[in-house]
Design a protein around this motif. Structure first.
Motif, PDB file in Angstrom:
ATOM      1  N   ALA A   1       0.988  13.529   4.144  1.00  0.00           N
ATOM      2  CA  ALA A   1       1.329  14.839   4.734  1.00  0.00           C
ATOM      3  C   ALA A   1       2.843  14.959   4.893  1.00  0.00           C
ATOM      4  CB  ALA A   1       0.618  14.996   6.070  1.00  0.00           C
ATOM      5  N   MET A   2       3.497  13.841   5.251  1.00  0.00           N
ATOM      6  CA  MET A   2       4.960  13.874   5.413  1.00  0.00           C
ATOM      7  C   MET A   2       5.662  14.160   4.084  1.00  0.00           C
ATOM      8  SD  MET A   2       5.564  10.859   8.161  1.00  0.00           S
ATOM      9  CE  MET A   2       7.280  10.658   7.772  1.00  0.00           C
ATOM     10  N   LYS A   3       4.974  13.860   2.978  1.00  0.00           N
ATOM     11  CA  LYS A   3       5.550  14.137   1.650  1.00  0.00           C
ATOM     12  C   LYS A   3       5.080  15.480   1.110  1.00  0.00           C
ATOM     13  CE  LYS A   3       5.952   9.352   0.198  1.00  0.00           C
ATOM     14  NZ  LYS A   3       7.408   9.459   0.044  1.00  0.00           N
ATOM     15  N   GLY A   4       4.273  16.175   1.894  1.00  0.00           N
ATOM     16  CA  GLY A   4       3.775  17.484   1.457  1.00  0.00           C
ATOM     17  C   GLY A   4       2.633  17.382   0.464  1.00  0.00           C
ATOM     18  N   VAL A   5       1.935  16.230   0.441  1.00  0.00           N
ATOM     19  CA  VAL A   5       0.799  16.068  -0.486  1.00  0.00           C
ATOM     20  C   VAL A   5      -0.483  15.935   0.341  1.00  0.00           C
ATOM     21  CG1 VAL A   5      -0.254  14.556  -2.232  1.00  0.00           C
ATOM     22  CG2 VAL A   5       2.213  14.990  -2.280  1.00  0.00           C
ATOM     23  N   ARG A   6      -1.490  16.713  -0.035  1.00  0.00           N
ATOM     24  CA  ARG A   6      -2.761  16.684   0.695  1.00  0.00           C
ATOM     25  C   ARG A   6      -3.683  15.597   0.137  1.00  0.00           C
ATOM     26  NH1 ARG A   6      -7.809  18.745   0.993  1.00  0.00           N
ATOM     27  NH2 ARG A   6      -7.871  19.574  -1.124  1.00  0.00           N
ATOM     28  N   LEU A   7      -4.330  14.861   1.015  1.00  0.00           N
ATOM     29  CA  LEU A   7      -5.324  13.874   0.560  1.00  0.00           C
ATOM     30  C   LEU A   7      -6.647  14.608   0.353  1.00  0.00           C
ATOM     31  CD1 LEU A   7      -5.918  10.882  -0.040  1.00  0.00           C
ATOM     32  CD2 LEU A   7      -6.551  10.614   2.359  1.00  0.00           C
TER      33      LEU A   7
ATOM     34  N   GLU B   1       0.795  -1.229   0.000  1.00  0.00           N
ATOM     35  CA  GLU B   1       0.000   0.000   0.000  1.00  0.00           C
ATOM     36  C   GLU B   1       0.831   1.286   0.000  1.00  0.00           C
ATOM     37  OE1 GLU B   1      -4.018   0.306   1.214  1.00  0.00           O
ATOM     38  OE2 GLU B   1      -3.337   1.459   2.944  1.00  0.00           O
ATOM     39  N   GLY B   2       1.843   1.330   0.858  1.00  0.00           N
ATOM     40  CA  GLY B   2       2.673   2.529   0.950  1.00  0.00           C
ATOM     41  C   GLY B   2       3.318   2.866  -0.391  1.00  0.00           C
ATOM     42  N   PHE B   3       3.800   1.832  -1.102  1.00  0.00           N
ATOM     43  CA  PHE B   3       4.444   2.054  -2.399  1.00  0.00           C
ATOM     44  C   PHE B   3       3.438   2.595  -3.417  1.00  0.00           C
ATOM     45  CE2 PHE B   3       7.295  -0.965  -0.404  1.00  0.00           C
ATOM     46  CZ  PHE B   3       8.530  -0.432  -0.703  1.00  0.00           C
ATOM     47  N   LEU B   4       2.224   2.014  -3.392  1.00  0.00           N
ATOM     48  CA  LEU B   4       1.198   2.459  -4.341  1.00  0.00           C
ATOM     49  C   LEU B   4       0.816   3.912  -4.082  1.00  0.00           C
ATOM     50  CD1 LEU B   4      -1.050  -0.747  -4.350  1.00  0.00           C
ATOM     51  CD2 LEU B   4       0.469   0.007  -6.178  1.00  0.00           C
ATOM     52  N   ILE B   5       0.625   4.225  -2.810  1.00  0.00           N
ATOM     53  CA  ILE B   5       0.277   5.607  -2.433  1.00  0.00           C
ATOM     54  C   ILE B   5       1.410   6.560  -2.817  1.00  0.00           C
ATOM     55  CG2 ILE B   5       0.072   7.090  -0.365  1.00  0.00           C
ATOM     56  CD1 ILE B   5      -2.552   5.863  -1.112  1.00  0.00           C
ATOM     57  N   ASP B   6       2.647   6.153  -2.547  1.00  0.00           N
ATOM     58  CA  ASP B   6       3.794   7.018  -2.887  1.00  0.00           C
ATOM     59  C   ASP B   6       3.862   7.263  -4.394  1.00  0.00           C
ATOM     60  OD1 ASP B   6       4.387   7.006  -0.242  1.00  0.00           O
ATOM     61  OD2 ASP B   6       6.190   5.753  -0.390  1.00  0.00           O
ATOM     62  N   ALA B   7       3.580   6.204  -5.175  1.00  0.00           N
ATOM     63  CA  ALA B   7       3.644   6.345  -6.636  1.00  0.00           C
ATOM     64  C   ALA B   7       2.582   7.335  -7.122  1.00  0.00           C
ATOM     65  CB  ALA B   7       3.452   4.988  -7.303  1.00  0.00           C
ATOM     66  N   LEU B   8       1.395   7.286  -6.520  1.00  0.00           N
ATOM     67  CA  LEU B   8       0.343   8.243  -6.905  1.00  0.00           C
ATOM     68  C   LEU B   8       0.694   9.651  -6.417  1.00  0.00           C
ATOM     69  CD1 LEU B   8      -2.902   6.146  -6.297  1.00  0.00           C
ATOM     70  CD2 LEU B   8      -1.852   6.742  -8.474  1.00  0.00           C
ATOM     71  N   ALA B   9       1.238   9.721  -5.207  1.00  0.00           N
ATOM     72  CA  ALA B   9       1.609  11.030  -4.644  1.00  0.00           C
ATOM     73  C   ALA B   9       2.651  11.720  -5.528  1.00  0.00           C
ATOM     74  CB  ALA B   9       2.146  10.859  -3.231  1.00  0.00           C
ATOM     75  N   GLN B  10       3.538  10.917  -6.106  1.00  0.00           N
ATOM     76  CA  GLN B  10       4.589  11.484  -6.962  1.00  0.00           C
ATOM     77  C   GLN B  10       3.982  12.208  -8.166  1.00  0.00           C
ATOM     78  OE1 GLN B  10       7.741  11.166  -5.758  1.00  0.00           O
ATOM     79  NE2 GLN B  10       8.335  12.675  -7.321  1.00  0.00           N
ATOM     80  N   LEU B  11       2.843  11.647  -8.670  1.00  0.00           N
ATOM     81  CA  LEU B  11       2.169  12.283  -9.813  1.00  0.00           C
ATOM     82  C   LEU B  11       1.671  13.681  -9.441  1.00  0.00           C
ATOM     83  CD1 LEU B  11       0.049   9.220 -11.033  1.00  0.00           C
ATOM     84  CD2 LEU B  11       2.019  10.212 -12.217  1.00  0.00           C
ATOM     85  N   VAL B  12       1.203  13.811  -8.193  1.00  0.00           N
ATOM     86  CA  VAL B  12       0.731  15.119  -7.723  1.00  0.00           C
ATOM     87  C   VAL B  12       1.938  16.023  -7.484  1.00  0.00           C
ATOM     88  CG1 VAL B  12      -0.566  16.337  -5.927  1.00  0.00           C
ATOM     89  CG2 VAL B  12      -1.294  14.059  -6.655  1.00  0.00           C
ATOM     90  N   TYR B  13       2.927  15.456  -6.820  1.00  0.00           N
ATOM     91  CA  TYR B  13       4.137  16.214  -6.484  1.00  0.00           C
ATOM     92  C   TYR B  13       4.792  16.781  -7.744  1.00  0.00           C
ATOM     93  CZ  TYR B  13       8.004  17.456  -3.478  1.00  0.00           C
ATOM     94  OH  TYR B  13       8.924  18.156  -2.762  1.00  0.00           O
TER      95      TYR B  13
ATOM     96  N   LYS C   1       3.277  17.507 -10.381  1.00  0.00           N
ATOM     97  CA  LYS C   1       2.262  18.348 -11.047  1.00  0.00           C
ATOM     98  C   LYS C   1       1.703  17.749 -12.345  1.00  0.00           C
ATOM     99  CE  LYS C   1       3.736  22.853  -9.183  1.00  0.00           C
ATOM    100  NZ  LYS C   1       3.827  22.373  -7.854  1.00  0.00           N
ATOM    101  N   HIS C   2       1.669  16.406 -12.424  1.00  0.00           N
ATOM    102  CA  HIS C   2       1.023  15.771 -13.574  1.00  0.00           C
ATOM    103  C   HIS C   2      -0.499  15.784 -13.389  1.00  0.00           C
ATOM    104  CE1 HIS C   2       4.720  14.424 -15.331  1.00  0.00           C
ATOM    105  NE2 HIS C   2       5.094  13.902 -14.175  1.00  0.00           N
ATOM    106  N   VAL C   3      -0.949  15.865 -12.134  1.00  0.00           N
ATOM    107  CA  VAL C   3      -2.373  15.854 -11.819  1.00  0.00           C
ATOM    108  C   VAL C   3      -2.569  16.737 -10.584  1.00  0.00           C
ATOM    109  CG1 VAL C   3      -2.239  13.777 -10.352  1.00  0.00           C
ATOM    110  CG2 VAL C   3      -4.357  14.266 -11.586  1.00  0.00           C
ATOM    111  N   ASN C   4      -3.792  17.310 -10.453  1.00  0.00           N
ATOM    112  CA  ASN C   4      -4.001  18.280  -9.365  1.00  0.00           C
ATOM    113  C   ASN C   4      -4.119  17.662  -7.990  1.00  0.00           C
ATOM    114  OD1 ASN C   4      -4.153  20.073 -11.398  1.00  0.00           O
ATOM    115  ND2 ASN C   4      -6.382  20.347 -11.314  1.00  0.00           N
ATOM    116  N   SER C   5      -4.867  16.554  -7.895  1.00  0.00           N
ATOM    117  CA  SER C   5      -5.173  16.082  -6.546  1.00  0.00           C
ATOM    118  C   SER C   5      -5.286  14.565  -6.471  1.00  0.00           C
ATOM    119  CB  SER C   5      -6.451  16.747  -6.032  1.00  0.00           C
ATOM    120  OG  SER C   5      -7.534  16.413  -6.870  1.00  0.00           O
ATOM    121  N   LEU C   6      -5.309  14.091  -5.231  1.00  0.00           N
ATOM    122  CA  LEU C   6      -5.219  12.653  -4.952  1.00  0.00           C
ATOM    123  C   LEU C   6      -6.333  12.219  -3.997  1.00  0.00           C
ATOM    124  CD1 LEU C   6      -3.563  10.006  -4.949  1.00  0.00           C
ATOM    125  CD2 LEU C   6      -2.085  11.021  -3.235  1.00  0.00           C
TER     126      LEU C   6
END
Ligand SMILES: NC(=O)c1ccc[n+]([C@@H]2O[C@H](COP(=O)([O-])OP(=O)(O)OC[C@H]3O[C@@H](n4cnc5c(N)ncnc54)[C@H](OP(=O)(O)O)[C@@H]3O)[C@@H](O)[C@H]2O)c1
Length: 227
Positions: A173-179, A136-148, A150-155
């Motif tokens: 939040a630790m990666k600076g990405v808002r859910l 799960e953590g890897f999947l979430i991180d991979a999606l968060a990277q898309l936001v980080y 700026k390929h997509v606005n939100s997660l």
């Protein structure tokens, strides 16, 4: 239909679900007879001011996989630029095990292409915490990277409980990405109302929008009661 509790105001709203678009097995989809009706339905939704559309890369059964995104992209491309700007299109990317290994870039760009570029939010379709917690953590991180990046606005995330929600929120939040949102099944027939109430309270505390899917319990709640 998708019911929405927005994080800014916690006022309810209505979004449009597109699970049935391309789904032969459950919803009897037939391209020849249904596509023009779906286009009319889409335009009716737009004229009513509905501006949130939910789809998924797994929507569309068998060789129709991706059909829901494809139709949505096609319909949106007929709108004026001004109308398109009012919309939020959200897709859900499935947590397939190979995505744990290879990431989400390919899936994301396939969805974005089917949606003709109009993709504002990606959501993890379901938590893997129960059957593959290490993924799960890897999947979430991979999606968060898309936001980080700026390929997509939100997660968003879907099919998760209140504890899992808090955990994912903190990891992001630790990666600076808002859910932005959590999508859960929620209707008057939902068996564990207490759990869903807790979801709403946790989401409210964390400022996360709740998207209640199958609010009519797949249509059962729209049937008239026997006299
Ligand atoms: N995250 C997930 O895992 C997940 C799972 C399931 C669904 N979803 C999302 O949630 C969306 C909604 O789910 P759902 O289709 O199960 O929703 P639902 O709103 O509970 O059920 C839709 C069914 O209700 C019928 N219906 C009867 N009267 C209606 C009315 N006044 N307004 C709207 N529908 C009425 C529809 O008929 P018609 O056939 O005539 O439209 C359809 O058969 C999906 O499209 C999908 O985007 C997400």
């Amino acid at each position: 239909m998708v019911l929405m509790i927005k994080h800014e105001s916690f006022q309810p709203g209505i979004g449009v679900g597109t699970w049935a678009w391309g789904n032969r097995f459950l919803w009897n989809y037939n391209s020849l007879s249904d596509d023009s009706t779906l286009y009319t339905t889409f335009n009716t939704a737009i004229s009513l001011g509905l501006n949130f559309f939910d789809t998924a890369d797994s929507y569309g059964t068998g060789n129709l996989n991706g059909r829901s995104e494809l139709l949505l992209g096609r319909f949106v491309s007929q709108l004026s630029q001004n109308q398109v700007q009012q919309l939020t299109l959200a897709t859900k990317l499935a947590p397939f095990p190979w995505r744990f290994k290879h990431g989400y870039r390919k899936a994301f760009y396939s969805s974005k292409s089917r949606l003709q570029g109009h993709l504002a939010r990606v959501q993890l379709h379901s938590s893997t915490a129960r059957y593959a917690p290490y993924q799960e953590g890897f999947l979430i991180d991979a999606l968060a990277q898309l936001v980080y990046d700026k390929h997509v606005n939100s997660l968003g995330i879907s099919n998760v409980g209140p504890k899992g929600l808090g955990k994912i929120y903190r990891r992001l939040a630790m990666k600076g990405v808002r859910l932005a949102s959590v999508q859960v099944q929620f209707s008057l027939l939902t068996y564990n109302q207490a759990l869903q109430r807790e979801m709403i309270l946790v989401s409210r505390a964390l400022g996360i929008e709740v998207l209640a899917y199958s609010p009519l319990a797949l249509g059962i709640l729209s049937l008239s009661s026997p006299s």
